[in-house]
Write a protein that holds these residues in place. Sequence first.
Motif, PDB file in Angstrom:
ATOM      1  N   MET A   1     -59.886 -41.765 -29.946  1.00 50.83           N
ATOM      2  CA  MET A   1     -59.340 -43.073 -29.564  1.00 50.83           C
ATOM      3  C   MET A   1     -59.384 -43.227 -28.050  1.00 50.83           C
ATOM      4  N   THR A   2     -59.657 -44.434 -27.574  1.00 44.42           N
ATOM      5  CA  THR A   2     -59.670 -44.721 -26.147  1.00 44.42           C
ATOM      6  C   THR A   2     -58.290 -44.482 -25.561  1.00 44.42           C
ATOM      7  N   GLU A   3     -58.252 -43.843 -24.386  1.00 44.59           N
ATOM      8  CA  GLU A   3     -56.968 -43.641 -23.730  1.00 44.59           C
ATOM      9  C   GLU A   3     -56.329 -44.987 -23.414  1.00 44.59           C
ATOM     10  N   GLN A   4     -55.055 -45.094 -23.689  1.00 43.60           N
ATOM     11  CA  GLN A   4     -54.389 -46.390 -23.607  1.00 43.60           C
ATOM     12  C   GLN A   4     -53.048 -46.275 -22.909  1.00 43.60           C
ATOM     13  N   VAL A   5     -52.517 -47.421 -22.532  1.00 39.39           N
ATOM     14  CA  VAL A   5     -51.135 -47.498 -22.093  1.00 39.39           C
ATOM     15  C   VAL A   5     -50.286 -47.557 -23.357  1.00 39.39           C
ATOM     16  N   MET A   6     -49.343 -46.619 -23.462  1.00 37.13           N
ATOM     17  CA  MET A   6     -48.454 -46.594 -24.626  1.00 37.13           C
ATOM     18  C   MET A   6     -47.035 -46.841 -24.152  1.00 37.13           C
ATOM     19  N   ALA A   7     -46.353 -47.756 -24.812  1.00 33.38           N
ATOM     20  CA  ALA A   7     -44.994 -48.136 -24.430  1.00 33.38           C
ATOM     21  C   ALA A   7     -44.044 -47.852 -25.577  1.00 33.38           C
ATOM     22  N   ALA A   8     -43.030 -47.022 -25.320  1.00 30.51           N
ATOM     23  CA  ALA A   8     -42.039 -46.688 -26.342  1.00 30.51           C
ATOM     24  C   ALA A   8     -40.884 -47.675 -26.248  1.00 30.51           C
ATOM     25  N   GLN A 117     -50.022 -37.756 -27.360  1.00 28.80           N
ATOM     26  CA  GLN A 117     -50.292 -37.811 -25.928  1.00 28.80           C
ATOM     27  C   GLN A 117     -51.783 -37.775 -25.574  1.00 28.80           C
ATOM     28  N   ASN A 118     -52.614 -37.233 -26.453  1.00 28.14           N
ATOM     29  CA  ASN A 118     -54.053 -37.239 -26.162  1.00 28.14           C
ATOM     30  C   ASN A 118     -54.640 -38.644 -26.177  1.00 28.14           C
ATOM     31  N   ASP A 119     -53.912 -39.594 -26.791  1.00 32.19           N
ATOM     32  CA  ASP A 119     -54.362 -40.994 -26.807  1.00 32.19           C
ATOM     33  C   ASP A 119     -53.887 -41.762 -25.578  1.00 32.19           C
ATOM     34  N   MET A 120     -53.043 -41.129 -24.753  1.00 31.43           N
ATOM     35  CA  MET A 120     -52.382 -41.849 -23.664  1.00 31.43           C
ATOM     36  C   MET A 120     -53.110 -41.698 -22.339  1.00 31.43           C
ATOM     37  N   ARG A 121     -53.180 -42.794 -21.632  1.00 32.81           N
ATOM     38  CA  ARG A 121     -53.525 -42.756 -20.206  1.00 32.81           C
ATOM     39  C   ARG A 121     -52.242 -42.819 -19.386  1.00 32.81           C
ATOM     40  N   GLU A 144     -35.487 -37.170 -20.362  1.00 36.70           N
ATOM     41  CA  GLU A 144     -35.623 -35.828 -19.792  1.00 36.70           C
ATOM     42  C   GLU A 144     -36.515 -34.952 -20.661  1.00 36.70           C
ATOM     43  N   ARG A 145     -36.305 -35.000 -21.964  1.00 39.35           N
ATOM     44  CA  ARG A 145     -37.117 -34.166 -22.863  1.00 39.35           C
ATOM     45  C   ARG A 145     -38.578 -34.607 -22.851  1.00 39.35           C
ATOM     46  N   VAL A 146     -38.812 -35.910 -22.774  1.00 39.71           N
ATOM     47  CA  VAL A 146     -40.186 -36.416 -22.735  1.00 39.71           C
ATOM     48  C   VAL A 146     -40.904 -35.916 -21.485  1.00 39.71           C
ATOM     49  N   VAL A 147     -40.224 -35.977 -20.336  1.00 39.76           N
ATOM     50  CA  VAL A 147     -40.862 -35.541 -19.082  1.00 39.76           C
ATOM     51  C   VAL A 147     -41.140 -34.047 -19.117  1.00 39.76           C
ATOM     52  N   ARG A 148     -40.256 -33.285 -19.706  1.00 34.56           N
ATOM     53  CA  ARG A 148     -40.479 -31.846 -19.813  1.00 34.56           C
ATOM     54  C   ARG A 148     -41.659 -31.523 -20.730  1.00 34.56           C
ATOM     55  N   THR A 149     -41.870 -32.355 -21.741  1.00 39.70           N
ATOM     56  CA  THR A 149     -42.816 -32.034 -22.809  1.00 39.70           C
ATOM     57  C   THR A 149     -44.219 -32.562 -22.562  1.00 39.70           C
ATOM     58  N   LEU A 150     -44.331 -33.787 -22.066  1.00 44.01           N
ATOM     59  CA  LEU A 150     -45.644 -34.423 -21.962  1.00 44.01           C
ATOM     60  C   LEU A 150     -46.397 -34.005 -20.700  1.00 44.01           C
ATOM     61  N   HIS A 151     -47.713 -34.093 -20.773  1.00 45.19           N
ATOM     62  CA  HIS A 151     -48.584 -33.781 -19.633  1.00 45.19           C
ATOM     63  C   HIS A 151     -49.412 -35.003 -19.277  1.00 45.19           C
ATOM     64  N   ARG A 152     -48.770 -36.146 -19.307  1.00 47.05           N
ATOM     65  CA  ARG A 152     -49.390 -37.406 -18.953  1.00 47.05           C
ATOM     66  C   ARG A 152     -48.496 -38.114 -17.936  1.00 47.05           C
ATOM     67  N   PRO A 153     -49.062 -39.005 -17.109  1.00 47.91           N
ATOM     68  CA  PRO A 153     -48.210 -39.781 -16.207  1.00 47.91           C
ATOM     69  C   PRO A 153     -47.205 -40.607 -17.012  1.00 47.91           C
ATOM     70  N   ILE A 154     -45.991 -40.675 -16.501  1.00 41.98           N
ATOM     71  CA  ILE A 154     -44.915 -41.394 -17.187  1.00 41.98           C
ATOM     72  C   ILE A 154     -44.308 -42.404 -16.229  1.00 41.98           C
ATOM     73  N   ILE A 280     -40.148 -45.676 -11.602  1.00 37.89           N
ATOM     74  CA  ILE A 280     -40.623 -44.420 -11.022  1.00 37.89           C
ATOM     75  C   ILE A 280     -41.796 -43.924 -11.850  1.00 37.89           C
ATOM     76  N   LEU A 281     -42.909 -43.684 -11.188  1.00 40.67           N
ATOM     77  CA  LEU A 281     -44.077 -43.107 -11.844  1.00 40.67           C
ATOM     78  C   LEU A 281     -44.080 -41.620 -11.576  1.00 40.67           C
ATOM     79  N   LEU A 282     -43.932 -40.837 -12.639  1.00 42.53           N
ATOM     80  CA  LEU A 282     -43.905 -39.367 -12.528  1.00 42.53           C
ATOM     81  C   LEU A 282     -45.289 -38.808 -12.859  1.00 42.53           C
ATOM     82  N   LEU A 283     -45.817 -38.002 -11.952  1.00 42.75           N
ATOM     83  CA  LEU A 283     -47.148 -37.409 -12.139  1.00 42.75           C
ATOM     84  C   LEU A 283     -47.011 -35.970 -12.585  1.00 42.75           C
ATOM     85  N   ARG A 284     -47.914 -35.553 -13.452  1.00 37.24           N
ATOM     86  CA  ARG A 284     -47.928 -34.170 -13.931  1.00 37.24           C
ATOM     87  C   ARG A 284     -49.222 -33.504 -13.517  1.00 37.24           C
TER      88      ARG A 284
END
Length: 284
Positions: A1-8, A117-121, A144-154, A280-284
């Motif tokens: 799938m194309t990397e996309q903006v995903m909004a929860a 997360q592999n689908d996320m830009r 907090e848990r999402v930031v700890r877990t994901l390896h994508r910009p948030i 705030i844009l958090l980079l990983r």
Amino acid sequence: MTEQVMAAIDGSKFSEGVCDAAAWASLALGAPLTFLHVNDNHAVPEERNLSGNLRAGARERLLEELSQLDEQRAKVAQEQGRLMLQAAKERAIEDGVAEPGTRQRNGTLVETLEELQNDMRLLVIGKRGEGAEHNGDHLGSNLERVVRTLHRPILMVPDVFKTPETVMLAFDGSKTTRKGVEMLAKSPLFAGIPVQVVIVGAETGDNRSQLDWALKTLRVAGHEAEGAIRAGEVEATLRGYKEEQGIDMLVMGAYGHSRIRHLLVGSTTTEMLRRASVPILLLR
């Protein structure tokens, strides 16, 4: 799938800000937008003690009725989620997104996002969820848990989003924040937006050299860029600079080699997120 903006999204007051921020990011990046709603079916109900007080037939009837109630609650939650997604889609279309998508999943938010997360830009998420939206400046535990877990910009969004006119990058010379400078320089997300680069620390030759590199990188890419080195406690200094300069969005690494690394594994990042009045844009 194309990397996309995903909004929860959920039923919290932050969902409107998330919708608007996600639409902005989707249009700026030229990336598809998908709204995600997760029904948490992992909540542990209170233990029901049905022993001794009811005869066998009555216990069986009660268990059956409770099971039917659980099914009804699940159906209601699913329908509420569907309506939230539809409303988010309509808002994004009003914001100019041509064909936003929607996904509804059962499970926990963190596990679902990790799976996807592999689908996320970029992930866009609210400061708090509906279970914590009345807790003042408290930070939602899911975030907090999402930031700890994901390896994508948030991109963490407060309850109201406006298109940023000035961006501040918290810079410490670490690998993550140097990548952040390069990402910010070339990303269409920040095209035409002036950038302020801030180092919290002493006025040393190394810090000055790091700042000069960051400003040169941004300017070569066509950005209007200014910078500063400020001494002081990290969170308070960054917050003070943001207010002084009227910053609309903060960009920072989730980890670094200085005190900024304590963001999500200590006090500084958590405090920045907790007090945030701008995205705030958090980079990983």
